[in-house]
Every structure is written in structure tokens, then in C-alpha cells.
Design an enzyme around this catalytic site. Sequence first.
Site, PDB file in Angstrom:
ATOM      1  N   ALA A   1       3.652   5.915 -14.011  1.00 59.12           N
ATOM      2  CA  ALA A   1       4.261   4.903 -14.830  1.00 59.12           C
ATOM      3  C   ALA A   1       5.031   4.103 -13.417  1.00 59.12           C
ATOM      4  O   ALA A   1       4.580   2.522 -13.969  1.00 59.12           O
ATOM      5  CB  ALA A   1       5.191   5.649 -15.611  1.00 59.12           C
ATOM      6  N   SER A   2       5.657   4.560 -12.483  1.00 64.05           N
ATOM      7  CA  SER A   2       5.494   3.740 -11.407  1.00 64.05           C
ATOM      8  C   SER A   2       4.351   2.564 -11.101  1.00 64.05           C
ATOM      9  O   SER A   2       4.930   1.868 -10.338  1.00 64.05           O
ATOM     10  CB  SER A   2       5.818   4.114 -10.223  1.00 64.05           C
ATOM     11  OG  SER A   2       4.934   5.502  -9.910  1.00 64.05           O
ATOM     12  N   LYS A   3       2.931   3.181 -11.171  1.00 63.41           N
ATOM     13  CA  LYS A   3       2.371   2.545 -10.312  1.00 63.41           C
ATOM     14  C   LYS A   3       1.464   0.853 -11.887  1.00 63.41           C
ATOM     15  O   LYS A   3       0.792   0.407 -11.478  1.00 63.41           O
ATOM     16  CB  LYS A   3       0.808   3.269 -10.428  1.00 63.41           C
ATOM     17  CG  LYS A   3       1.152   3.814  -8.658  1.00 63.41           C
ATOM     18  CD  LYS A   3       1.127   3.165  -7.387  1.00 63.41           C
ATOM     19  CE  LYS A   3       1.132   4.139  -6.713  1.00 63.41           C
ATOM     20  NZ  LYS A   3       0.934   3.175  -5.238  1.00 63.41           N
TER      21      LYS A   3
ATOM     22  N   ASN B   1       1.249  -1.421  -0.039  1.00 59.04           N
ATOM     23  CA  ASN B   1       0.061  -0.178   0.225  1.00 59.04           C
ATOM     24  C   ASN B   1       1.069   1.302   0.039  1.00 59.04           C
ATOM     25  O   ASN B   1       0.395   2.340  -0.625  1.00 59.04           O
ATOM     26  CB  ASN B   1      -0.784   0.103   0.764  1.00 59.04           C
ATOM     27  CG  ASN B   1      -1.479   0.835   1.867  1.00 59.04           C
ATOM     28  OD1 ASN B   1      -2.470   2.014   1.101  1.00 59.04           O
ATOM     29  ND2 ASN B   1      -0.933   1.673   2.334  1.00 59.04           N
TER      30      ASN B   1
ATOM     31  N   SER C   1      -3.439   2.168  -9.577  1.00 49.89           N
ATOM     32  CA  SER C   1      -4.034   4.019  -9.464  1.00 49.89           C
ATOM     33  C   SER C   1      -4.424   4.096 -10.835  1.00 49.89           C
ATOM     34  O   SER C   1      -4.131   3.152 -11.542  1.00 49.89           O
ATOM     35  CB  SER C   1      -2.855   4.791  -9.123  1.00 49.89           C
ATOM     36  OG  SER C   1      -3.257   5.865  -9.544  1.00 49.89           O
TER      37      SER C   1
ATOM     38  N   TYR D   1       4.685   9.586 -11.979  1.00 50.59           N
ATOM     39  CA  TYR D   1       3.891   8.207 -10.531  1.00 50.59           C
ATOM     40  C   TYR D   1       3.139   7.531 -11.639  1.00 50.59           C
ATOM     41  O   TYR D   1       3.180   6.333 -10.635  1.00 50.59           O
ATOM     42  CB  TYR D   1       2.899   9.331  -9.821  1.00 50.59           C
ATOM     43  CG  TYR D   1       1.987   8.731  -8.355  1.00 50.59           C
ATOM     44  CD1 TYR D   1       1.845   8.658  -8.225  1.00 50.59           C
ATOM     45  CD2 TYR D   1       0.854   8.649  -9.684  1.00 50.59           C
ATOM     46  CE1 TYR D   1       1.106   8.076  -7.151  1.00 50.59           C
ATOM     47  CE2 TYR D   1      -0.531   7.830  -8.358  1.00 50.59           C
ATOM     48  CZ  TYR D   1      -0.330   7.267  -7.208  1.00 50.59           C
ATOM     49  OH  TYR D   1      -0.999   7.099  -6.357  1.00 50.59           O
TER      50      TYR D   1
END
Lengths: 257, 247
Positions: free
Chosen positions: A161-163, A94, A146, A159
Site C-alpha cells: 500500500a505504501s508503494k 529509492n 514495487s 508495504y
Amino acid sequence: MKNKILSGKNILVTGTARGMGRQMVETFAEMGANVFAHARKFTEQHTDYCKEIADKFDTKIIPVYFELTNADEIKRGIGEIRATKIPVNGLVNNAGITLNALFQMTTMEDVRNQFEVNFFAPFLLTQYIVKLMVRNKSGSIVNISSSAAQDGNSGKSAYGASKAALICMTRCLSEELAVNGIRANAICPGVTETDMVATMPDYAVNLQLESTFLGKFGKVSDIANAAAFLLSDYSSYITGQIIRVDGGVTEYGKRQS
Amino acid sequence: MLTGKNIVVTGCLQGIGKATLKTFAENGANVFACAYAANDEFENFCKDLADKNAVKITPIYFDMSDNAAVVAAAKKIQSAKEEIHGLVNIAGINNDALFPMVTYKDLFDTFQVNFFAQIIFSQYIVRLMQRKKTVGSIVFTSSISALDGNRGQTAYGASKAALIGAMKTMALELGEFNIRVNAIAPGVIKSPMTDKLPENILASKIKTMDIPRLGEVAEVAKLYLFLMSDLSSHFTGQVIRIDGGMG
């Protein structure tokens, strides 16, 4: 009184100091689970919260503290969890950090930071936890991705891309680990009432509400309830899925959030 | 998880519907159990469930290939004057045939039961929900065939895809009334519908699953349970696959 759909389960949740993670500790405990409640740093406020929840629902809430940006720290934290000899049945990745920055304004340091916390850390942590889960031949992993990972919104290139990387990891895990009785799914929250929303300008808030079918933002409990379902045996045939908890958003709204 | 809720479930005679009826009753819901035709075994099943779980199970019988019967059934539910909190559309048929061999009749019959009847029926139930300003939840049973395609299922897959289209707009229109609308897309579930499939086809399907076995009807029932419960109060407009990881 909630149904005890998680009774007998031991679940590790990262990032429980605030927001969704904090709510998950309460929701999972209410549903009968013992929780390893991870946070970056020890605070009295956090240990007090853990104690309060443990007393209220008569389960074990074990605080664990380690930095997610340091591999040695993660290893040490896992060592602590292993030392309890409590088998880990569920993991919720999380913890995450967010960034609002236009593509041209995003520094490489920003990008690395996003991936460090939102992707590399859950990757390594999951490797350690899977080692423990494999012994029991069962487990459920829930990654909090996300809607930005699927929709691609302005300001969310790093953000999102990381998710998105986390989504890919989820699908690979699902395929590789099913033989070990381990399921892996991801949740994509839409706009959820956390500290993050408080930073949104009014016009953006209104626009989002207008394009959400239910006309309201998600609550942290909505996300916690969805995670609880995926951790429970009620979802025993659900794996490799990316589940949106967004109140229904129009395509236009998806592009604007 | 469903204590105090009144829920309409179609296709309760066997398979996924029957398992869902059982799960709902065990979780405290009163159920309008819709089925194709009456038989003693089903009547007894309903009575047992009602007694064992101290809930009301009301069997409603109608043939979904007959629109007048669909409307009459909806009116019968209406006449019970209960608040309706949920609707789970499960009843469905498949007329499998390779694309060149699909007849217009197959196509039409499949759409009649899998699409037209469900929309008409849902309209009546939605009206009941709106009239009483109920916070409601509606779920359609689509299929992975609608999303991935499946040999021999042009008609079936298309009818199930149509449901997704309707579901999305219903979710959009009904959100402001606090009525959530979602669909599930089951993979290969062990049920009367898949009993007919030859061994070699089943084996080849299982090879594509992360969890290499057929799904159980009880597992699908638990997903409906979640979607009918308040645990899913922020889910709407979604298609949720329950397929053991096939796609």
C-alpha cells in the site's frame, strides 16, 4: 565502457548504503553523472565507497546523511544540498523499508512506519527538490515502487500500500509538473537480488524463478540501468509511466511473490 | 550503446523507422533496414549512414501485404549468415474509419500489415536467434489506441492490441532462450502518419498530454535504443507508453 548518457547531470539518490541505491551511485557515475548519495547515517564504509566511485569515474559523489523519518532532518539535508549550489537535475526516491506480515498480524505501528519511510519521506523530500528543479525548468524524478504495489501479495498489505501510494504520487506529479519541464516516472522491480531475497525461503525462491519468463531474478544493476534511462534525456517524452522491471512474470507468479 | 549488434528494423522508409535506423547506426549497430520499396533517396541515406558511422546498413525491400515477400525477405536476411541480436517491428499502416464504416477489406488489410506479416517475419528471425543461441531482443510497435481506444481506429487499434497479445506469449515462451520481447505504445508522434490529422484534432490531443506537444520520432527511436541495448536486460513482456503522459 558505458555510454555517458548522464554526463552533466546531478542526481540525488536516497538510500545508497546498500542494494539498489548503492549500485545506482556506481552506475550513474559510470554514465557520467555527479551524485548526491544519501544514507541515513554517516559511516566510514559509505564515505569510502563514495570516494572510490568518484575516483574511478572522475565525477563528484557527495555523501549526504539524514534520517528520512524526521522532517527537520530532511530539511537540514536539503539545506546541505542547496548550499553546494549544484543544481539537482534528477531525483531517485529509492530508500525504503520492507515488511512481511499477514494483514491480521500487522500492527498500526508497522503501517505507520512503512508509510513514514516509503511514502511521507519521499513526498516531503520531492517537494523540496521540485522547488530547486523548477528554477531550472527541467528535471526527472524516478520513484522506486514495487511489483507488490500492483500485484497485491500475501504479507505485503502495508508495504504494498505504501508503494502504491508512491505510484499515485508519481502520476499526479507527472501531470502537475510537466509545465515546469519536470518528468516523473516509477519503476516497479520484481524480485531483485538484494538482502531481501536472502530472507526468502527456498520454496518461495523456486516458485518465483519458475514463474519468471527469463528464469532469473533481477540484478540491482538492472534496476539502476532502468533508472538511468528515465533520468537521461533519452526518455524525454516518457512521463507518468509505471515501468515494471521484473523479467516477465506470469499472472500466477504475480499472485505468489 | 549497440556496438557489435546486428539488428533488423522494419518500416525504415520514413517517420519513426527512419529515425530509429539513424539512431541505431549512430550507436554502432549494423542494421538490416527493411522498407516497402526502393528509392534513390533512401539508398543514399543508408549509404551515408553506413559511411559516417562505420557500420553495415543492408536495405531489404518487401511489401508486408504479401506474405510470400515477407518470407523471402526473412530468408534473404538469413542468407547473410550474421547473428541477429535484435528485431524492431515498426512498419505499420492505418485505415481510419468510424466503426460502422469499417469495411472487411480495411480490417483485413490493416491486420495483414500490422499483425500477420509481423508475426510471420518474427518467427523467422526468432529461429535465427534460437539457432545461434543469441541473447536477443524483440520489440513491437503497438499504440496507445490499442490501450485507450481512439475515434476512427477500430481496425488500427485492434491490430495493435493483437500485437500486445502475441508479445506477451512470445515473452513467456522465449524467455528461457534469453530472448526478450516487449512492445512500446507511442502516443501522438510527429510523423507522416499523423501529418494527415487536422489541426483541431491535434490540438484536442495535445490538451490531454502532461507534456503538451507532439512526440518527436527521435524520442521514440531512443526508447527502441534502450530496449535493444543491454541496459534493459531484465525487461520482458512489458508494454511501455511513450506518450508525453496521456494515460
